[in-house]
Motif scaffolding. Sequence first.
Motif, PDB file in Angstrom:
ATOM      1  N   LEU B 117       0.844  -1.203   0.000  1.00 17.73           N
ATOM      2  CA  LEU B 117       0.000   0.000   0.000  1.00 17.73           C
ATOM      3  C   LEU B 117       0.872   1.243   0.000  1.00 17.73           C
ATOM      4  O   LEU B 117       0.600   2.214  -0.713  1.00 17.73           O
ATOM      5  CB  LEU B 117      -0.912   0.006   1.238  1.00 17.73           C
ATOM      6  CG  LEU B 117      -2.141  -0.874   1.187  1.00 17.73           C
ATOM      7  CD1 LEU B 117      -2.892  -0.797   2.515  1.00 17.73           C
ATOM      8  CD2 LEU B 117      -3.070  -0.437   0.069  1.00 17.73           C
ATOM      9  N   THR B 118       1.941   1.206   0.799  1.00 13.90           N
ATOM     10  CA  THR B 118       2.864   2.338   0.825  1.00 13.90           C
ATOM     11  C   THR B 118       3.450   2.575  -0.546  1.00 13.90           C
ATOM     12  O   THR B 118       3.568   3.717  -0.998  1.00 13.90           O
ATOM     13  CB  THR B 118       3.998   2.045   1.815  1.00 13.90           C
ATOM     14  OG1 THR B 118       3.439   1.633   3.039  1.00 13.90           O
ATOM     15  CG2 THR B 118       4.862   3.258   2.023  1.00 13.90           C
ATOM     16  N   ARG B 119       3.801   1.467  -1.209  1.00 14.69           N
ATOM     17  CA  ARG B 119       4.383   1.591  -2.542  1.00 14.69           C
ATOM     18  C   ARG B 119       3.397   2.264  -3.492  1.00 14.69           C
ATOM     19  O   ARG B 119       3.760   3.167  -4.236  1.00 14.69           O
ATOM     20  CB  ARG B 119       4.755   0.201  -3.060  1.00 14.69           C
ATOM     21  CG  ARG B 119       5.719   0.200  -4.213  1.00 14.69           C
ATOM     22  CD  ARG B 119       5.942  -1.196  -4.764  1.00 14.69           C
ATOM     23  NE  ARG B 119       6.309  -2.183  -3.758  1.00 14.69           N
ATOM     24  CZ  ARG B 119       7.519  -2.292  -3.235  1.00 14.69           C
ATOM     25  NH1 ARG B 119       8.461  -1.468  -3.603  1.00 14.69           N
ATOM     26  NH2 ARG B 119       7.778  -3.204  -2.336  1.00 14.69           N
ATOM     27  N   ILE B 120       2.148   1.826  -3.434  1.00 20.77           N
ATOM     28  CA  ILE B 120       1.152   2.442  -4.317  1.00 20.77           C
ATOM     29  C   ILE B 120       1.010   3.925  -3.989  1.00 20.77           C
ATOM     30  O   ILE B 120       0.993   4.776  -4.875  1.00 20.77           O
ATOM     31  CB  ILE B 120      -0.204   1.720  -4.189  1.00 20.77           C
ATOM     32  CG1 ILE B 120      -0.076   0.280  -4.667  1.00 20.77           C
ATOM     33  CG2 ILE B 120      -1.257   2.434  -4.995  1.00 20.77           C
ATOM     34  CD1 ILE B 120      -1.288  -0.548  -4.353  1.00 20.77           C
ATOM     35  N   PHE B 187     -10.612   0.344  -1.525  1.00 20.61           N
ATOM     36  CA  PHE B 187      -9.574   1.093  -2.241  1.00 20.61           C
ATOM     37  C   PHE B 187      -9.230   0.439  -3.568  1.00 20.61           C
ATOM     38  O   PHE B 187      -9.094   1.099  -4.588  1.00 20.61           O
ATOM     39  CB  PHE B 187      -8.315   1.225  -1.371  1.00 20.61           C
ATOM     40  CG  PHE B 187      -7.097   1.578  -2.170  1.00 20.61           C
ATOM     41  CD1 PHE B 187      -6.956   2.856  -2.679  1.00 20.61           C
ATOM     42  CD2 PHE B 187      -6.134   0.637  -2.454  1.00 20.61           C
ATOM     43  CE1 PHE B 187      -5.867   3.195  -3.444  1.00 20.61           C
ATOM     44  CE2 PHE B 187      -5.038   0.964  -3.224  1.00 20.61           C
ATOM     45  CZ  PHE B 187      -4.900   2.245  -3.716  1.00 20.61           C
ATOM     46  N   ILE B 188      -9.115  -0.911  -3.519  1.00 17.10           N
ATOM     47  CA  ILE B 188      -8.739  -1.622  -4.748  1.00 17.10           C
ATOM     48  C   ILE B 188      -9.783  -1.391  -5.836  1.00 17.10           C
ATOM     49  O   ILE B 188      -9.455  -1.102  -6.992  1.00 17.10           O
ATOM     50  CB  ILE B 188      -8.552  -3.125  -4.468  1.00 17.10           C
ATOM     51  CG1 ILE B 188      -7.330  -3.335  -3.581  1.00 17.10           C
ATOM     52  CG2 ILE B 188      -8.378  -3.908  -5.755  1.00 17.10           C
ATOM     53  CD1 ILE B 188      -7.140  -4.736  -3.107  1.00 17.10           C
ATOM     54  N   THR B 189     -11.046  -1.446  -5.456  1.00 17.43           N
ATOM     55  CA  THR B 189     -12.102  -1.220  -6.444  1.00 17.43           C
ATOM     56  C   THR B 189     -11.986   0.177  -7.032  1.00 17.43           C
ATOM     57  O   THR B 189     -12.036   0.357  -8.257  1.00 17.43           O
ATOM     58  CB  THR B 189     -13.486  -1.366  -5.774  1.00 17.43           C
ATOM     59  OG1 THR B 189     -13.378  -2.340  -4.745  1.00 17.43           O
ATOM     60  CG2 THR B 189     -14.535  -1.742  -6.760  1.00 17.43           C
ATOM     61  N   MET B 230       2.279  -0.500  -9.905  1.00 16.08           N
ATOM     62  CA  MET B 230       1.116  -0.290  -9.047  1.00 16.08           C
ATOM     63  C   MET B 230       0.127  -1.431  -9.211  1.00 16.08           C
ATOM     64  O   MET B 230      -0.412  -1.950  -8.242  1.00 16.08           O
ATOM     65  CB  MET B 230       0.445   1.040  -9.396  1.00 16.08           C
ATOM     66  CG  MET B 230       1.174   2.225  -8.815  1.00 16.08           C
ATOM     67  SD  MET B 230       0.105   3.646  -8.679  1.00 16.08           S
ATOM     68  CE  MET B 230       0.447   4.495 -10.183  1.00 16.08           C
ATOM     69  N   ASN B 231      -0.072  -1.857 -10.481  1.00 12.98           N
ATOM     70  CA  ASN B 231      -0.987  -2.972 -10.710  1.00 12.98           C
ATOM     71  C   ASN B 231      -0.487  -4.239 -10.036  1.00 12.98           C
ATOM     72  O   ASN B 231      -1.265  -5.011  -9.473  1.00 12.98           O
ATOM     73  CB  ASN B 231      -1.147  -3.218 -12.210  1.00 12.98           C
ATOM     74  CG  ASN B 231      -1.935  -2.119 -12.859  1.00 12.98           C
ATOM     75  OD1 ASN B 231      -2.705  -1.435 -12.175  1.00 12.98           O
ATOM     76  ND2 ASN B 231      -1.732  -1.927 -14.141  1.00 12.98           N
ATOM     77  N   GLN B 232       0.827  -4.451 -10.075  1.00 15.11           N
ATOM     78  CA  GLN B 232       1.415  -5.628  -9.436  1.00 15.11           C
ATOM     79  C   GLN B 232       1.159  -5.587  -7.928  1.00 15.11           C
ATOM     80  O   GLN B 232       0.773  -6.593  -7.325  1.00 15.11           O
ATOM     81  CB  GLN B 232       2.918  -5.626  -9.733  1.00 15.11           C
ATOM     82  CG  GLN B 232       3.577  -6.968  -9.589  1.00 15.11           C
ATOM     83  CD  GLN B 232       3.015  -7.969 -10.569  1.00 15.11           C
ATOM     84  OE1 GLN B 232       2.745  -7.637 -11.707  1.00 15.11           O
ATOM     85  NE2 GLN B 232       2.810  -9.189 -10.119  1.00 15.11           N
ATOM     86  N   SER B 233       1.364  -4.399  -7.348  1.00 20.82           N
ATOM     87  CA  SER B 233       1.129  -4.249  -5.911  1.00 20.82           C
ATOM     88  C   SER B 233      -0.312  -4.565  -5.568  1.00 20.82           C
ATOM     89  O   SER B 233      -0.603  -5.239  -4.581  1.00 20.82           O
ATOM     90  CB  SER B 233       1.446  -2.824  -5.466  1.00 20.82           C
ATOM     91  OG  SER B 233       2.799  -2.558  -5.649  1.00 20.82           O
ATOM     92  N   ILE B 234      -1.210  -4.063  -6.421  1.00 13.08           N
ATOM     93  CA  ILE B 234      -2.627  -4.324  -6.197  1.00 13.08           C
ATOM     94  C   ILE B 234      -2.878  -5.830  -6.187  1.00 13.08           C
ATOM     95  O   ILE B 234      -3.597  -6.366  -5.339  1.00 13.08           O
ATOM     96  CB  ILE B 234      -3.475  -3.650  -7.297  1.00 13.08           C
ATOM     97  CG1 ILE B 234      -3.550  -2.151  -7.060  1.00 13.08           C
ATOM     98  CG2 ILE B 234      -4.854  -4.251  -7.379  1.00 13.08           C
ATOM     99  CD1 ILE B 234      -4.468  -1.734  -5.968  1.00 13.08           C
TER     100      ILE B 234
END
Lengths: 500, 331, 180
Positions: B117-120, B187-189, B230-234
Amino acid sequence: MFSLEGITTNVQDWLLMKFNPTMALAIECVIVILLSISLFAILGLVLVLMERKVAAHIQIRLGPNRVGPGGMFQTVADTLKLIMKEGLTPDKADKFLFNLAPFVVMMVGMLLLAPIAFAKNFQIWDINIGVLYISSVSSLSVIGILMAGWASNNKYSLLGAMRSGAQIVSYELSAGFAVLTIVVLTGSLQISEIINAQQNGWWIFKGHIPAVIAFVLYIIAVTAETNRAPFDLAEAESELTAGFHTEYSGMRFALFFLAEYINIFIVCAIGATLFFGGWMPLHIGNWEAFNHIMDYIPSSVWFMGKTFFLIFLIMWFRWTFPRLRVDQLLNLEWKYLLPIRNMFLKEYITDVLTGVTSLLKGMRKTGYYFTHSKEIITEQYPDNRATLLMSDRFKGEVVMPHDANNEHTCTGCTACELACPNGTIKVVTKFETSPEGKKKKAIDALVYRLELCTMCNLCIVACPSDAIKMAPNFEHSVFDRTKLTKVLNQPGSKIREGIE
Amino acid sequence: MYNQTEIIKDTSELGADGELVINMGPQHPATHGVLHLVVTLNGETIKKIEPHLGYIHRSIEKMCESLTYRQFIYVTSRMDYLSSHINNLGCALLVEKGMQIEVPDRAKYVRVILSELTRIASHELWLGAMAMDLGAFTPFFYAFREREMITDIMEDTCGARLTMNYIVPGGLMYDIHPDFQKKVKAFITQFKSKVTEYEDLVTNNVIFQSRTKGVGILSAEDAISYGKEMNQSIRIIEQLIDNIPEGDFVGKTKNVLKLPKGEFYTRVETARGEFGVYVVSEGGTTPHRIKFRSPGFSNLSVLNHISVGSKIGDLMASMGTLDLVIPDIDR
Amino acid sequence: MNTSTIIFYAIAALILGAAILAVTTLKIFRSAIWLLFSLVGIAALYFWMQVEFIAAIQIVVYVGGIVVLIIFSIFLTQQSGKEMAKPATSKMIFSALAALFGTGFTFNLINHYGFNNISAAPFNPSVDEIGMQMLSTTSHGFILPFEVVSMLLLAAMVGCIVIAMKPTEATIVHLNKKED
């Protein structure tokens, strides 16, 4: 019904009746000067507010909303502030040119106002070379910018001035071409004749593809000429701090700022005149009833409506697009805007198409947010204090809870003091004698220095008796910083029974 | 390293062959803080860049030598404040490795989720700031809208929005908030539905692409790889969020942490590169010597290499893509 | 003396004053700015004579074009902010004498010519008229001077580029080989 038509002739007749012709001319001059200065002032106030509101709504914010109803007087307040500010002159600046530059820029704006037809028969000077006059005088504004950039004795200013010079000189060309299209269609340079030629349809509609291309060119070129984003290289904030007006402050800065908006107004007014028929109402073919209704709307409203539509378009650009690089800027002008008439290469067309599509996509997004005000996420902070949701865990300040009997659970063990990384907490202990005569260590004062605290929570974790905790308070500002040093245990409080 | 008087002499007038020396910073809108670059220009073209450091040096490494192994972690939040969780994690891992502390699974899961989450959040800020460096102000607000949801999650669980200090040796400082999973899913949505917005406004924009293509060592693919990351983190968060095991959130640790005598090194991947912690221990309660390998510092060192010969506007693009966090460079 | 005459003298004073300042100032950038004012004054004179087309062209070509180019070249030269050294006295005297002679010569010419008042129709600045005149090949057409001037400008431009072009490494190597 309010209309500006006829006012001018009435005033002139009245003046000629009362005074001799020279005197009447002088009085007319004074009236025109006063009117244009007040128009400048009003335009400045309105356009700056409009820009901020447009920007805010595109950026899902509310924008200025504190001064006056809906933030209407925000720009007035800003102007007052700028007037009060000291106008600094750098030490080694060329003081004469430094002070002259903002006035040159303003004067050019004023001169450009002359041939604009604000309404039917409402024009300062219907000069027979109207369009040529505009393009020649507008080339003067670069002088003011060059002057400002050079006289400031600042390298950012100098770079900004050089960029702006290269930019304005080259984009004048395509603006000139766009204007020439309409001149060729009309066969006249005079503003009033250009407007009259659009009686049966505006050039943008009846000029077919050449007029549409010319309009697109015109909008791009004037955005560049007025140094607006995405062509704001002369003042590129992230590159040159503020470009040519880096060293300006106070009222002289305000003049530059005002001149920018005046120039936008002027180029949009000219655009409206050339492509949208100036004050001409919208007429559609043989729809007599429709045309009649359109005629009822005053010509000044038509003119202002079209102008402000174009101004909005330019503002929309600014809040959607990134800035171009200086070489890309010149490439766009010399390779894409200019050869549009004679070079129909496949690559060229695909370039333009993909570019324009991507830009339009961005504009659609920002346009969506501009029109959907329910997406705005501005927090009305001090007003929503009652309903503001703060997380219970929010680490704002260390507090020591006391119960109804003014009792706490702190034993004075100094675990928190030891855990604290930077000496925020100081435990002062004393020895209390219990009723039985036993001496017992107890807390005298738990001194907490909020100005040092980093909210690392280590003291809370370290406390064996849960005597202290974090409170979600965040409004800590004080005028006297000694107030930030607090004693957490309340006066007269004592430790709760049974806590060891 | 640099002679101060020489610099002042250098910048006072035009250089030898019509070169212009500009002191960009320490107060400059594009340096995102107080980075000081001495840029030598020939017209608009960059000939040399010298970064000058030390404007906000706080001697964090020296400070850490007087802090215990529990205390020194919070200081690392102040280095790269945009990936404070990950910095904290690196330090906690070092202590755990040195003392062989067993970390419960629940804590491990939560640590990973929070780090991603921090990364995003960090990349959201990068996206906005990068667009702003290139002159587009609006994407900043859109990116911050999503980032705000992450900071809210952080605030709920960790009690802070930027400098969390939530990860401690052995696990977490306290358990996650009961609403944590629900909010992360929300958040993801939201994030997934808004990614196209960034694409329309930033990565697919023709001006943005032409400003970043071929600039420095970047290709257009690299420029949007942040988005891919960001997508990978998600995806990582999605895999973990429903499977956080029940159990302790912190392992058993001694009251006073003492690293055995020796040298220790751990590394983690923060939002902008590898973050390493190197500790020399004499067996006491505080590190004998500590050194942080901060990603921003290493990234900055390529700036001269990738910018020579390009335009001033390119410098902003390169600095934007390097995603410099000045307190990380200048510890 | 009527208003029109007053305006004429005011404009003339502006032109002359700015021109004198342009040659006497010691700062090169200011000199360019004074030149600009002088040229704007001449444009104002054209406006006063109601030949607006010429006035506008004067501004486009001289003010918007040439002076901007002059300013650009000043920017690109080094030390443009420094004051120039005062010229030597002998130089100043010589220049003053030359200027005086020029003034006297011009004045003499104008005096001898004796301008007559003509009541011919004023210059017609309609667009089609200008366009026709510009490209016409008749005796009063401007096509030949127009083309000659454009050729001259093209040659000047190419010359500028050649002068401004820095030799690339390849050409330097080439030249060195030639010397060997």
